[in-house]
Design an enzyme around this catalytic site. Structure first.
Site, short mmCIF file in Angstrom:
data_model
loop_
_atom_site.label_atom_id
_atom_site.label_comp_id
_atom_site.label_asym_id
_atom_site.label_seq_id
_atom_site.Cartn_x
_atom_site.Cartn_y
_atom_site.Cartn_z
N PHE A 139 0.84 -1.19 0.00
CA PHE A 139 0.00 0.00 0.00
C PHE A 139 0.89 1.25 0.00
O PHE A 139 1.90 1.30 0.71
CB PHE A 139 -0.91 -0.03 1.24
N ASP A 170 2.68 -5.17 8.72
CA ASP A 170 1.46 -4.37 8.61
C ASP A 170 0.30 -5.37 8.53
O ASP A 170 0.22 -6.17 7.59
CB ASP A 170 1.53 -3.48 7.35
N ARG A 219 -11.89 -5.89 -6.65
CA ARG A 219 -11.46 -6.50 -5.39
C ARG A 219 -12.69 -6.76 -4.53
O ARG A 219 -13.45 -5.86 -4.21
CB ARG A 219 -10.50 -5.52 -4.70
#
Ligand SMILES: Cc1ncc(COP(=O)(O)O)c(C=O)c1O
Length: 408
Positions: free
Chosen positions: A124, A193, A367
């Site tokens: 990300f 993360d 997605r």
């Protein structure tokens, strides 16, 4: 495979009871809980109490009387139990981006003399931007490496490695145990993360030997828009983690009001300033939706839901230029399915118009996220049938579906 197959899965679903813990409108199939979780029914009452009793009536006394001061650590311990972390290692507060800055800096400072910070060029954007910012601040070289190719890059120059446990676009679940072990063998520190893992699959941070971790709470934890993130610091680093943002809440004795910062020796050192109490109280109530729910049951249902989508795509969408990007192997799959297709943005908009909410990730991915607490198999089946109709009937070609909004 037909709708009856999906309905039978619902009939034997041990998590079916949990859907009623959420407020979800009829006619909507919500496949975006990996962006913003649905609202648990426990939240409005908790927020009303926070406003009318705690804020309006109890005023400043709430810091003591209603436990506001302890809330970041108390929620931290609740989240710790969901990510395989012992108590006293997780604190709630600020955003994932801020926590990345904090913990990446601390990790690199624990390895002085090492000049490289590794991030994933597919992760990300904020993870990469913050790695670059920390690299600039500390004079380190930031190297972008895919988690599956890490081995050859692990030299004695590497201070820290920071990866997402699940790729936000493809839904690939990485080999957290193998990667953490390899990073440690090279003498570097590991930061995970957990944004796309927490609440969606079992995580065992202590067992992994992870050094640091961050995660957000507005996806699978359903904390609400902008709900505060969390930070994990392994107990062994608690007294020596040198965090860059030295706000007064992280001081060893905040109300001594000293001139110089002296960090708390506990996870409290990862606090910064006054936290967003209303959001935090909403999150605290939202976590009740996981009450009595085993993460293993969540994982089992998540895999069954994503299996259903992959099977459908293979059999029913074969002629529609759709390919499944998410790994098929269970051990490498998060809780989403990414479908690559031409016109993915327009298809996503056409689905939303039909009440099926997923999202689009540039340049060509539809997605679909699967939150096992509130999704029913039959609804997912209906969403797939809608997707097939949108693709085969050319509905996505309608001009209004090509209009790009600010948030995609
Ligand atoms: C892997 C990952 N990290 C971080 C974030 C967001 O960071 P922040 O909470 O600071 O907006 C996201 C958001 O989707 C994410 O997917």
């Amino acid at each position: 495979m037909d709708r009856g197959f999906a309905a039978r899965l619902d009939a034997s679903d041990p998590l079916a009871f949990a859907r009623d813990r959420f407020e979800l409108a009829d006619g909507i199939v919500y496949l975006d809980g990996n962006s913003l979780g649905a609202m648990p029914r426990s939240v409005p009452g908790a927020l009303s109490d926070a406003m009318h009793r705690q804020w309006a009536a109890d005023l400043i006394t709430s810091w003591n009387a209603n436990g506001w001061w302890e809330l970041p650590g108390r929620i931290g311990d609740r989240i710790a139990a969901m990510i395989g972390a012992g108590e006293g290692q997780v604190i709630c507060g600020d955003s994932t981006s801020v926590q990345l800055f904090q913990l990446l800096t601390a990790a690199c400072r624990l390895r002085p003399g090492r000049s490289v910070l590794i991030t994933d060029g597919n992760s990300f954007p904020t993870d990469q931007y913050l790695a670059d910012a920390v690299g600039r601040m500390l004079g380190l070289t930031v190297v972008r490496v895919h988690p599956n190719n890490l081995g050859e890059y692990l030299t004695e120059d590497v201070a820290a490695v920071a990866f997402s446990m699940v790729d936000y676009r493809t839904g690939e679940l990485f080999d957290a145990a193998g990667i953490t072990a390899a990073v440690h063998d090279s003498g570097a520190l590991m930061l995970w993360d957990l944004c796309h893992a927490v609440g969606a699959l079992p995580v065992a941070l202590d067992d992994l030997g992870s050094d640091f971790a961050v995660g957000c709470t507005y996806k699978y934890l359903n904390g609400g828009p902008g709900s505060p993130a969390f930070a994990y610091i392994a107990a062994r680093h608690l007294t020596n983690a040198d965090l860059p943002l030295t706000g007064w809440h992280g001081h060893r004795a905040p109300f001594d009001l000293e001139q110089q910062f002296e960090p708390s020796a506990t996870i409290e050192r990862a606090r910064i300033g006054t936290p967003p109490l209303l959001s935090m109280l909403a999150l605290d109530a939202a976590l009740d939706a996981f009450g009595g729910v085993d993460m293993a049951a969540i994982r089992t249902k998540s895999l069954a839901l994503t299996d259903l989508v992959i099977m459908y795509a293979d059999s029913e969408l074969a002629g529609c230029e759709v390919s499944v990007v998410t790994p098929r192997a269970h051990e490498r799959r998060g809780s989403q399915v990414a479908l690559r297709m031409p016109h993915a943005y327009e298809v996503c908009q056409a689905l939303i118009a039909r009440g099926v909410i997923g999202d689009f990730r540039a340049p060509d991915l539809l997605r679909l996220g699967f939150a096992p607490l509130y999704l029913r198999y039959a609804d997912v089946w209906d969403a797939l049938v809608a997707l097939r109709a949108v693709l085969t009937e050319g509905e996505f070609r309608r001009p209004e579906f090509a209009v790009r909004s600010a948030v995609t």
